[in-house]
Design a protein around this motif. Structure first.
Motif, PDB file in Angstrom:
ATOM      1  N   LEU A 436      -6.658 -10.724  19.962  1.00  0.00           N
ATOM      2  CA  LEU A 436      -5.887 -11.920  20.251  1.00  0.00           C
ATOM      3  C   LEU A 436      -5.176 -12.424  19.000  1.00  0.00           C
ATOM      4  O   LEU A 436      -4.004 -12.827  19.055  1.00  0.00           O
ATOM      5  CB  LEU A 436      -6.796 -13.014  20.818  1.00  0.00           C
ATOM      6  CG  LEU A 436      -7.453 -12.733  22.175  1.00  0.00           C
ATOM      7  CD1 LEU A 436      -8.302 -13.934  22.602  1.00  0.00           C
ATOM      8  CD2 LEU A 436      -6.426 -12.414  23.238  1.00  0.00           C
ATOM      9  N   ARG A 437      -5.872 -12.420  17.884  1.00  0.00           N
ATOM     10  CA  ARG A 437      -5.279 -12.907  16.632  1.00  0.00           C
ATOM     11  C   ARG A 437      -4.120 -12.036  16.179  1.00  0.00           C
ATOM     12  O   ARG A 437      -3.066 -12.542  15.774  1.00  0.00           O
ATOM     13  CB  ARG A 437      -6.360 -12.941  15.553  1.00  0.00           C
ATOM     14  CG  ARG A 437      -5.902 -13.434  14.189  1.00  0.00           C
ATOM     15  CD  ARG A 437      -6.936 -13.074  13.134  1.00  0.00           C
ATOM     16  NE  ARG A 437      -7.080 -11.620  12.982  1.00  0.00           N
ATOM     17  CZ  ARG A 437      -8.093 -11.028  12.362  1.00  0.00           C
ATOM     18  NH1 ARG A 437      -9.083 -11.752  11.864  1.00  0.00           N
ATOM     19  NH2 ARG A 437      -8.132  -9.711  12.252  1.00  0.00           N
ATOM     20  N   ASP A 438      -4.290 -10.719  16.279  1.00  0.00           N
ATOM     21  CA  ASP A 438      -3.305  -9.798  15.697  1.00  0.00           C
ATOM     22  C   ASP A 438      -2.157  -9.472  16.641  1.00  0.00           C
ATOM     23  O   ASP A 438      -1.049  -9.183  16.178  1.00  0.00           O
ATOM     24  CB  ASP A 438      -3.998  -8.498  15.275  1.00  0.00           C
ATOM     25  CG  ASP A 438      -5.048  -8.718  14.186  1.00  0.00           C
ATOM     26  OD1 ASP A 438      -4.992  -9.782  13.525  1.00  0.00           O
ATOM     27  OD2 ASP A 438      -5.923  -7.855  14.022  1.00  0.00           O
ATOM     28  N   ARG A 439      -2.389  -9.496  17.955  1.00  0.00           N
ATOM     29  CA  ARG A 439      -1.350  -9.090  18.911  1.00  0.00           C
ATOM     30  C   ARG A 439      -0.772 -10.260  19.699  1.00  0.00           C
ATOM     31  O   ARG A 439       0.419 -10.294  19.974  1.00  0.00           O
ATOM     32  CB  ARG A 439      -1.902  -8.047  19.879  1.00  0.00           C
ATOM     33  CG  ARG A 439      -2.515  -6.823  19.200  1.00  0.00           C
ATOM     34  CD  ARG A 439      -1.483  -5.945  18.525  1.00  0.00           C
ATOM     35  NE  ARG A 439      -2.114  -4.840  17.811  1.00  0.00           N
ATOM     36  CZ  ARG A 439      -2.417  -3.678  18.367  1.00  0.00           C
ATOM     37  NH1 ARG A 439      -2.137  -3.459  19.641  1.00  0.00           N
ATOM     38  NH2 ARG A 439      -3.002  -2.720  17.655  1.00  0.00           N
ATOM     39  N   HIS A 440      -1.606 -11.198  20.094  1.00  0.00           N
ATOM     40  CA  HIS A 440      -1.138 -12.264  20.993  1.00  0.00           C
ATOM     41  C   HIS A 440      -0.510 -13.437  20.245  1.00  0.00           C
ATOM     42  O   HIS A 440       0.201 -14.232  20.854  1.00  0.00           O
ATOM     43  CB  HIS A 440      -2.284 -12.760  21.874  1.00  0.00           C
ATOM     44  CG  HIS A 440      -2.625 -11.841  22.997  1.00  0.00           C
ATOM     45  ND1 HIS A 440      -2.471 -12.181  24.320  1.00  0.00           N
ATOM     46  CD2 HIS A 440      -3.107 -10.576  23.006  1.00  0.00           C
ATOM     47  CE1 HIS A 440      -2.846 -11.168  25.089  1.00  0.00           C
ATOM     48  NE2 HIS A 440      -3.246 -10.177  24.307  1.00  0.00           N
ATOM     49  N   LEU A 441      -0.800 -13.580  18.971  1.00  0.00           N
ATOM     50  CA  LEU A 441      -0.167 -14.625  18.175  1.00  0.00           C
ATOM     51  C   LEU A 441       1.133 -14.079  17.610  1.00  0.00           C
ATOM     52  O   LEU A 441       1.127 -13.159  16.786  1.00  0.00           O
ATOM     53  CB  LEU A 441      -1.091 -15.086  17.061  1.00  0.00           C
ATOM     54  CG  LEU A 441      -2.114 -16.162  17.432  1.00  0.00           C
ATOM     55  CD1 LEU A 441      -3.114 -16.377  16.302  1.00  0.00           C
ATOM     56  CD2 LEU A 441      -1.417 -17.475  17.773  1.00  0.00           C
ATOM     57  N   VAL A 442       2.249 -14.628  18.048  1.00  0.00           N
ATOM     58  CA  VAL A 442       3.576 -14.175  17.627  1.00  0.00           C
ATOM     59  C   VAL A 442       4.342 -15.389  17.117  1.00  0.00           C
ATOM     60  O   VAL A 442       4.602 -16.332  17.875  1.00  0.00           O
ATOM     61  CB  VAL A 442       4.344 -13.503  18.794  1.00  0.00           C
ATOM     62  CG1 VAL A 442       5.715 -13.042  18.327  1.00  0.00           C
ATOM     63  CG2 VAL A 442       3.540 -12.333  19.363  1.00  0.00           C
ATOM     64  N   ASP A 443       4.672 -15.377  15.824  1.00  0.00           N
ATOM     65  CA  ASP A 443       5.414 -16.483  15.205  1.00  0.00           C
ATOM     66  C   ASP A 443       4.719 -17.824  15.438  1.00  0.00           C
ATOM     67  O   ASP A 443       5.361 -18.848  15.721  1.00  0.00           O
ATOM     68  CB  ASP A 443       6.852 -16.537  15.737  1.00  0.00           C
ATOM     69  CG  ASP A 443       7.650 -15.285  15.402  1.00  0.00           C
ATOM     70  OD1 ASP A 443       7.381 -14.683  14.343  1.00  0.00           O
ATOM     71  OD2 ASP A 443       8.511 -14.902  16.202  1.00  0.00           O
ATOM     72  N   GLY A 444       3.404 -17.792  15.323  1.00  0.00           N
ATOM     73  CA  GLY A 444       2.631 -19.018  15.442  1.00  0.00           C
ATOM     74  C   GLY A 444       2.396 -19.505  16.851  1.00  0.00           C
ATOM     75  O   GLY A 444       1.757 -20.548  17.046  1.00  0.00           O
ATOM     76  N   ARG A 445       2.896 -18.791  17.844  1.00  0.00           N
ATOM     77  CA  ARG A 445       2.715 -19.180  19.249  1.00  0.00           C
ATOM     78  C   ARG A 445       1.946 -18.095  19.976  1.00  0.00           C
ATOM     79  O   ARG A 445       1.997 -16.910  19.628  1.00  0.00           O
ATOM     80  CB  ARG A 445       4.072 -19.416  19.923  1.00  0.00           C
ATOM     81  CG  ARG A 445       4.914 -20.493  19.268  1.00  0.00           C
ATOM     82  CD  ARG A 445       4.314 -21.883  19.400  1.00  0.00           C
ATOM     83  NE  ARG A 445       4.426 -22.406  20.746  1.00  0.00           N
ATOM     84  CZ  ARG A 445       5.464 -23.108  21.189  1.00  0.00           C
ATOM     85  NH1 ARG A 445       6.487 -23.375  20.390  1.00  0.00           N
ATOM     86  NH2 ARG A 445       5.496 -23.567  22.428  1.00  0.00           N
ATOM     87  N   LEU A 446       1.256 -18.501  21.008  1.00  0.00           N
ATOM     88  CA  LEU A 446       0.377 -17.603  21.744  1.00  0.00           C
ATOM     89  C   LEU A 446       1.118 -16.995  22.928  1.00  0.00           C
ATOM     90  O   LEU A 446       1.785 -17.700  23.688  1.00  0.00           O
ATOM     91  CB  LEU A 446      -0.841 -18.388  22.221  1.00  0.00           C
ATOM     92  CG  LEU A 446      -2.092 -17.644  22.682  1.00  0.00           C
ATOM     93  CD1 LEU A 446      -2.637 -16.748  21.585  1.00  0.00           C
ATOM     94  CD2 LEU A 446      -3.161 -18.662  23.100  1.00  0.00           C
ATOM     95  N   ARG A 447       1.006 -15.686  23.080  1.00  0.00           N
ATOM     96  CA  ARG A 447       1.508 -14.999  24.274  1.00  0.00           C
ATOM     97  C   ARG A 447       0.342 -14.795  25.234  1.00  0.00           C
ATOM     98  O   ARG A 447      -0.793 -14.546  24.826  1.00  0.00           O
ATOM     99  CB  ARG A 447       2.116 -13.646  23.903  1.00  0.00           C
ATOM    100  CG  ARG A 447       3.295 -13.722  22.949  1.00  0.00           C
ATOM    101  CD  ARG A 447       4.585 -14.025  23.669  1.00  0.00           C
ATOM    102  NE  ARG A 447       5.719 -14.031  22.751  1.00  0.00           N
ATOM    103  CZ  ARG A 447       6.423 -12.952  22.413  1.00  0.00           C
ATOM    104  NH1 ARG A 447       6.122 -11.771  22.936  1.00  0.00           N
ATOM    105  NH2 ARG A 447       7.436 -13.049  21.585  1.00  0.00           N
ATOM    106  N   ARG A 448       0.667 -14.813  26.527  1.00  0.00           N
ATOM    107  CA  ARG A 448      -0.411 -14.813  27.522  1.00  0.00           C
ATOM    108  C   ARG A 448      -1.046 -13.453  27.737  1.00  0.00           C
ATOM    109  O   ARG A 448      -2.263 -13.346  27.878  1.00  0.00           O
ATOM    110  CB  ARG A 448       0.108 -15.352  28.867  1.00  0.00           C
ATOM    111  CG  ARG A 448      -0.988 -15.362  29.940  1.00  0.00           C
ATOM    112  CD  ARG A 448      -0.664 -16.254  31.072  1.00  0.00           C
ATOM    113  NE  ARG A 448      -1.642 -16.162  32.144  1.00  0.00           N
ATOM    114  CZ  ARG A 448      -2.785 -16.853  32.204  1.00  0.00           C
ATOM    115  NH1 ARG A 448      -3.114 -17.664  31.215  1.00  0.00           N
ATOM    116  NH2 ARG A 448      -3.608 -16.725  33.232  1.00  0.00           N
TER     117      ARG A 448
END
Length: 664
Positions: A436-448
């Motif tokens: 979740l930290r490495d893939r889902h956090l993109v530019d400080g925002r969370l992807r689902r």
């Protein structure tokens, strides 16, 4: 292959070879509908949905039906798990117009996305008073072309209804009187014969059970009722057919009131929440059954839902070999074929497999109503049945990683690791946290969502921020690694900035999210926690670990905003009630400083971890010096001995070095 061939959602990919010319949700589909002056058909479902499969086979795989759709509609397919915001808005419309909801959900929209028709499953032939799907499509086409003013009026009326949010805000806290009243209401709705609440279908009330168990542990006004209700329900589910007696893990719900016959799909969120509930039951009572179910459920999640990238897949389907439940059910003859006549008869009696059957076609769902009289024999029988079952066609797996549900899994596994003493659970939790930290956090925002390590485009909604922030806080608590706490704080900053509603509550989508016909906002819990209750838990944990008054204030405001809902419908606010119980009692903060081989220190750690709703850190002296977690500051051995530091309600007690003095 249609446009869905490039989708990341397994549900959408199931429809990629339909003759229907599907579009994904987006402005391009609506632009095409305007260009052709046709309505939009919106079909919403998910990969493990049995009736979604039925409607797909009957209608969306049928060439004649597809030809009609392609000629008269622009058809959009949505995975509700990938786009919960879209699902929430149109489910509200469906319930408003039909009185019920569910999936598959079928809506027809105008060019602005406003619904003027909504329903669920429609058969391919007229049946049970329902028109066929094709008849329905023809009638809607006629209305669209001949009575457009009526269509527009209906769309405006429905949209106006769903855009009006109920005002549940208030300034009064959820205090002891509200919690006591909720317990009384739950007691009145409790099924004393079979466990759980209400009648069929019966869903696992995991969040309510967590609330009741926290009451047992912390409330001065609790009674024997809380433990009785929780224990009876947890035991009934563990022994019934809703639990997989061979492989572990829970099905989504029971179609009957006795927990015998499940709807066989297995969801990650259910198993994560139930892992938490059984861990709490074990912590509260020391029940051997509770510990076994907690361990087996965690192992099921890791074994069956774990992905190569370290996360957890969303679900296992209910169907295999073209029918629901085929993978899981048995007849007496099938048992005898695998085990021989003697062990087969013994297993049939033990597992309630009867000649008449408890399911379809004379088959039975396995139940384990009493513990085996011969544990060694049961181990041998269970192993043989598992090996035989493994040769059957397995249900399909929806292998997308949903941020919120992985957050629930991480928090449950991290806590179970300490309570039941299985370090592999923490290893799995950390691996999912890194994904979740490495893939889902993109530019400080969370992807689902992500799949095969590739992150999808849908933005995280409030439940993602709440569940993942709480998971990162749980990892900080379990590992004493302050970097997890920093990531949790960053997510909470986004949540407070982007989702806050201004009245203490929260919207489900961010201020800068895609604008839909209504901005979804629902603080009530359903099968999984609402975004509102999830963010409240995350705020409370973060405040306890850091001492942040800002986050504590935000949590208390969030709880105050749902007081009316908690009073009216406690069954739909279980996770908020659990948070309120924790907030009312402090929450309790415990730091145990001990060497790993110190028997007294480990006894204190065990005692501390049994406190439900508490924030507990167990650290060696060196970790205290290295950690960036404020709750650990100044904690050390006392005169060279293991010590426990206890704070409650922002007041700290003197450190203790005797396990018998901890929490007395």
């Amino acid at each position: 292959m249609n446009r869905l061939a490039s989708a990341t959602s397994p549900y959408l990919l199931q429809h990629a070879d339909n003759p229907v010319d599907w579009w994904e949700w987006g402005p391009e589909a609506f632009a095409e509908a305007r260009r052709r002056d046709v309505p939009v058909l919106l079909s919403v479902g998910y990969a493990a949905c049995h009736w979604c499969h039925v409607m797909a086979h009957e209608s969306f795989e049928d060439q004649a039906t597809a030809d009609y759709l392609n000629a008269h509609y622009v058809s959009i397919k949505v995975d509700r798990e990938e786009r919960p915001d879209v699902d929430a808005v149109y489910m509200q419309a469906t319930v408003a117009t039909t009185g019920h909801g569910g999936w598959p959900m079928t809506c027809v929209l105008d060019h602005e996305g406003r619904p003027f028709f909504a329903g669920t499953y429609f058969p391919d032939q007229p049946r049970h008073g329902q028109p066929s799907f094709t008849q329905l499509l023809q009638a809607i086409t006629e209305a669209w072309t001949e009575r457009r003013d009526d269509v527009t009026s209906t769309a405006l009326n429905i949209t106006g209804h769903i855009a009006a949010n109920a005002n549940l805000a208030g300034s009064a806290p959820v205090d002891a009187s509200v919690l006591d009243a909720a317990v009384a209401r739950l007691g009145a709705e409790f099924d004393a014969t079979h466990g759980g609440f209400g009648g069929a279908p019966k869903f696992p009330p995991s969040m309510l059970l967590e609330f009741l168990l926290r009451r047992v542990s912390t409330s001065a006004t609790s009674s024997a009722d809380e433990l009785r209700i929780a224990s009876a329900t947890l035991e009934a589910m563990a022994r019934g057919g809703i639990y997989d007696q061979l492989g572990g893990g829970f099905a989504r719900y029971s179609v009957d009131a006795r927990w015998v016959v499940p709807h066989f799909e297995k969801m990650l969120y259910d198993n994560a929440l139930l892992l938490g509930a059984y861990t709490s039951w074990y912590a509260a009572t020391g029940s051997h059954l509770a510990r076994r179910i907690a361990v087996e459920t965690a192992d099921f999640m890791i074994r069956e839902l774990g992905t190569a990238e370290g996360g957890f897949a969303s679900a296992l389907d209910a169907d295999s070999e073209g029918a629901e439940g085929t993978f899981y059910v048995w007849t007496p003859d099938q048992l005898a074929e695998v085990l021989g006549p003697v062990d087969g008869a013994w297993a049939a009696d033990l597992l309630t497999v009867t000649p008449a059957g408890t399911f379809e076609h004379g088959s039975s769902v396995l139940q384990l109503l009493t513990d085996p009289d011969d544990a060694e024999r049961w181990t041998r029988v269970r192993t043989a049945l598992l090996e035989a079952r493994a040769r059957r066609e397995r249900p399909a797996r929806d292998d997308k990683v949903v941020a919120a549900w992985n957050g629930l899994a991480i928090a449950a596994l991290a806590r179970a690791a300490g309570v039941v003493g299985e370090s592999r659970f923490l290893d799995a939790a950390e691996a999912a946290g890194r994904l979740l930290r490495d893939r889902h956090l993109v530019d400080g925002r969370l992807r689902r969502v992500s799949r095969d390590g590739v992150v999808g485009q849908p933005a995280g909604v409030l439940e993602d921020y709440g569940c993942v922030a709480d998971a990162f806080g749980a990892l900080a608590e379990a590992t004493a690694d302050g970097t997890w706490l920093e990531r949790a704080g960053e997510l909470l900053d986004v949540a407070l900035d982007q989702f806050a509603a201004g009245d203490g509550g929260f919207h489900d989508t961010a201020h800068d999210a895609e604008a839909l016909i209504a901005r979804p906002r629902d603080p009530s819990d359903n099968a999984s926690p609402s975004g509102h209750s999830a963010i409240t838990h995350a705020l409370l944990r973060y405040a306890a670990l850091t001492g942040s008054g800002r986050h504590r204030d935000a949590a208390e405001a969030a709880l105050a905003s749902i007081r009316q809902l908690a009073e009216r419908a406690p069954r739909f606010t279980g996770w908020s009630l659990a948070a309120a119980q924790t907030a009312l009692e402090g929450p309790l903060e415990i730091v145990v400083v001990t060497e790993p081989d110190d028997e007294i220190g480990q006894r204190m750690a065990t005692r501390a971890r049994a406190e439900l709703g508490a924030v507990v850190l167990v650290v060696v002296p060196g970790q205290v010096l290295r950690s960036r977690i404020p709750l650990l500051h100044g904690r050390d051995l006392v005169e060279g001995r293991a010590a426990a530091y206890v704070c409650r309600g922002m007041v700290c007690e003197r450190p203790v070095t005797d396990p018998d003095e901890l929490l007395v």
